[in-house]
Design a protein around this motif. Structure first.
Motif, PDB file in Angstrom:
ATOM      1  N   HIS A  24       0.811  -1.335   0.041  1.00  0.00           N
ATOM      2  CA  HIS A  24      -0.024  -0.020   0.182  1.00  0.00           C
ATOM      3  C   HIS A  24       0.891   1.336  -0.002  1.00  0.00           C
ATOM      4  O   HIS A  24       0.841   2.414  -0.882  1.00  0.00           O
ATOM      5  CB  HIS A  24      -1.163  -0.036   1.181  1.00  0.00           C
ATOM      6  CG  HIS A  24      -1.921   1.090   1.053  1.00  0.00           C
ATOM      7  ND1 HIS A  24      -1.656   2.150   1.682  1.00  0.00           N
ATOM      8  CD2 HIS A  24      -3.139   1.399   0.569  1.00  0.00           C
ATOM      9  CE1 HIS A  24      -2.566   3.306   1.382  1.00  0.00           C
ATOM     10  NE2 HIS A  24      -3.602   2.452   0.974  1.00  0.00           N
ATOM     11  N   SER A  52       1.157   4.206  -2.942  1.00  0.00           N
ATOM     12  CA  SER A  52       0.607   5.517  -2.593  1.00  0.00           C
ATOM     13  C   SER A  52       1.862   6.295  -3.241  1.00  0.00           C
ATOM     14  O   SER A  52       1.833   7.632  -3.462  1.00  0.00           O
ATOM     15  CB  SER A  52       0.648   5.606  -1.166  1.00  0.00           C
ATOM     16  OG  SER A  52       0.489   6.847  -0.722  1.00  0.00           O
ATOM     17  N   ARG A  62      -7.380   1.846  -5.328  1.00  0.00           N
ATOM     18  CA  ARG A  62      -8.779   1.525  -5.186  1.00  0.00           C
ATOM     19  C   ARG A  62      -9.484   0.171  -5.334  1.00  0.00           C
ATOM     20  O   ARG A  62     -10.747  -0.161  -5.268  1.00  0.00           O
ATOM     21  CB  ARG A  62      -9.716   2.753  -6.310  1.00  0.00           C
ATOM     22  CG  ARG A  62      -9.439   4.025  -5.980  1.00  0.00           C
ATOM     23  CD  ARG A  62     -10.532   4.831  -6.703  1.00  0.00           C
ATOM     24  NE  ARG A  62     -10.492   4.615  -8.084  1.00  0.00           N
ATOM     25  CZ  ARG A  62      -9.693   5.573  -9.110  1.00  0.00           C
ATOM     26  NH1 ARG A  62      -9.058   6.479  -8.375  1.00  0.00           N
ATOM     27  NH2 ARG A  62      -9.869   5.412 -10.226  1.00  0.00           N
ATOM     28  N   PRO A  92     -10.310  -3.513  -4.391  1.00  0.00           N
ATOM     29  CA  PRO A  92     -10.487  -4.117  -3.240  1.00  0.00           C
ATOM     30  C   PRO A  92      -9.462  -4.689  -2.181  1.00  0.00           C
ATOM     31  O   PRO A  92      -9.503  -4.677  -1.063  1.00  0.00           O
ATOM     32  CB  PRO A  92     -11.781  -5.175  -3.383  1.00  0.00           C
ATOM     33  CG  PRO A  92     -12.429  -4.493  -4.720  1.00  0.00           C
ATOM     34  CD  PRO A  92     -10.993  -3.954  -5.361  1.00  0.00           C
ATOM     35  N   ILE A 144      -7.756  -1.959  -0.622  1.00  0.00           N
ATOM     36  CA  ILE A 144      -8.696  -1.272   0.433  1.00  0.00           C
ATOM     37  C   ILE A 144      -8.789  -1.976   1.736  1.00  0.00           C
ATOM     38  O   ILE A 144      -8.898  -1.602   2.866  1.00  0.00           O
ATOM     39  CB  ILE A 144     -10.003  -0.857  -0.284  1.00  0.00           C
ATOM     40  CG1 ILE A 144      -9.772  -0.044  -1.472  1.00  0.00           C
ATOM     41  CG2 ILE A 144     -10.953  -0.603   0.839  1.00  0.00           C
ATOM     42  CD1 ILE A 144     -11.206   0.304  -2.008  1.00  0.00           C
ATOM     43  N   HIS A 145      -9.112  -3.416   1.450  1.00  0.00           N
ATOM     44  CA  HIS A 145      -9.057  -4.462   2.866  1.00  0.00           C
ATOM     45  C   HIS A 145      -7.797  -4.861   3.434  1.00  0.00           C
ATOM     46  O   HIS A 145      -7.810  -5.623   3.933  1.00  0.00           O
ATOM     47  CB  HIS A 145     -10.072  -5.580   2.272  1.00  0.00           C
ATOM     48  CG  HIS A 145     -11.511  -5.040   1.737  1.00  0.00           C
ATOM     49  ND1 HIS A 145     -11.990  -5.712   0.584  1.00  0.00           N
ATOM     50  CD2 HIS A 145     -12.091  -4.183   2.191  1.00  0.00           C
ATOM     51  CE1 HIS A 145     -13.284  -4.817   0.623  1.00  0.00           C
ATOM     52  NE2 HIS A 145     -13.407  -4.056   1.296  1.00  0.00           N
TER      53      HIS A 145
END
Length: 279
Positions: A114, A118, A262, A264, A267-268
């Protein structure tokens, strides 16, 4: 050594060595805080291209200085024979070193992936393509914060007009097929490379490889992504979906870094979810 460097920082032990120079731990004469000093011997530069890369990296790092997961540059000193760059000190094992002992669970991989995505999304928003995203360039500071490093191959493509780039740069296992094919390409080459990193974190091996660099390049150009059952049996459909959409030979269908953020699975945080939400 530059007089300014000598007065501002105390150089300590060597902590790394590369093709053009040495990295030292150093401490500020004012605050005693620790940093890294990358000292590049300009006499080792082979040609004008090497010099151009050397000049470009500090400028690009300054453009990107506001993101917490990109190596920060604090000061640049130059004398007749050397260029000295003061940056964050990243003295924890890099991602390559961490993978020499074990592969990662999906949860652990997501915690690293992540911040990497980013950082890449920020680079692309600022009009910069890294072009050499690989395990060795993902560093960690003493607090285990990820720092994307080594922007020597980076290119400014501009945040207006979205101009394409050319030039074969990168590292065999990670480079996107459109780079090897000699075509014009976009910042999505970084997404391909990041997808390869995620695959390696989970599988312990790259998705495309050969006995030689030539064989590896041929495998990359074929772009035939596989998920061997013995390795991926226990992995979620979500992460395989993300990998297919990142390591995608069709650039028009490959996700952008913003789209990866974005997804899943991101996100999870690597937790298994139903694929009904995937698009």
């Amino acid at each position: 050594m530059s007089d300014g460097l000598k007065s501002d920082y105390q150089l300590c032990e060597e902590i790394g060595r590369g093709r053009f120079g040495v990295v030292y731990r150093c401490s500020s004469a004012v605050s005693s805080d620790s940093f890294a000093c990358k000292s590049i011997d300009k006499r080792l530069l082979a040609d004008a291209t090497d010099r151009q890369c050397l000049d470009k990296e500090p400028k690009i790092l300054q453009i990107l200085s506001n993101h917490p997961n990109i190596l920060q540059i604090y000061k640049v000193y130059e004398d007749q024979n050397h260029l000295h760059i003061i940056t964050d000190l990243c003295d924890s094992p890099d991602l390559y070193q961490r993978l020499t002992t074990a592969t990662f669970s999906e949860l652990d991989a997501a915690s690293i992936f992540h911040p990497l995505i980013s950082a890449l999304a920020y680079c692309h928003r600022m009009g910069v393509a890294h072009r050499d995203v690989k395990l060795d360039n993902i560093l960690f500071d003493s607090r285990n914060n990820l720092k994307l490093a080594d922007f020597g191959s980076a290119e400014w493509f501009g945040n207006e007009g979205r101009r394409t780039m050319r030039g074969v740069v990168g590292t065999p296992y990670y480079v996107a097929p459109e780079v090897l094919a000699g075509r014009e390409y976009t910042e999505k080459v970084d997404v391909w490379s990041a997808g390869v990193i995620l695959y390696i974190m989970l599988a312990g091996v790259p998705p495309f490889y050969g006995e030689t660099a030539k064989e590896t390049f041929e495998a990359v150009l074929r772009g035939n992504l596989r998920f061997p059952t013995r390795i991926f049996r226990s992995m979620s459909p979500e992460v395989k979906d993300l990998l297919r959409k990142m390591i995608c030979k069709d650039v028009s269908r490959r996700l952008s870094a913003e789209q990866v953020l974005r997804h899943p699975w991101i996100i999870h945080g690597g937790e298994t979810r139903s694929l009904t939400d995937l698009t």
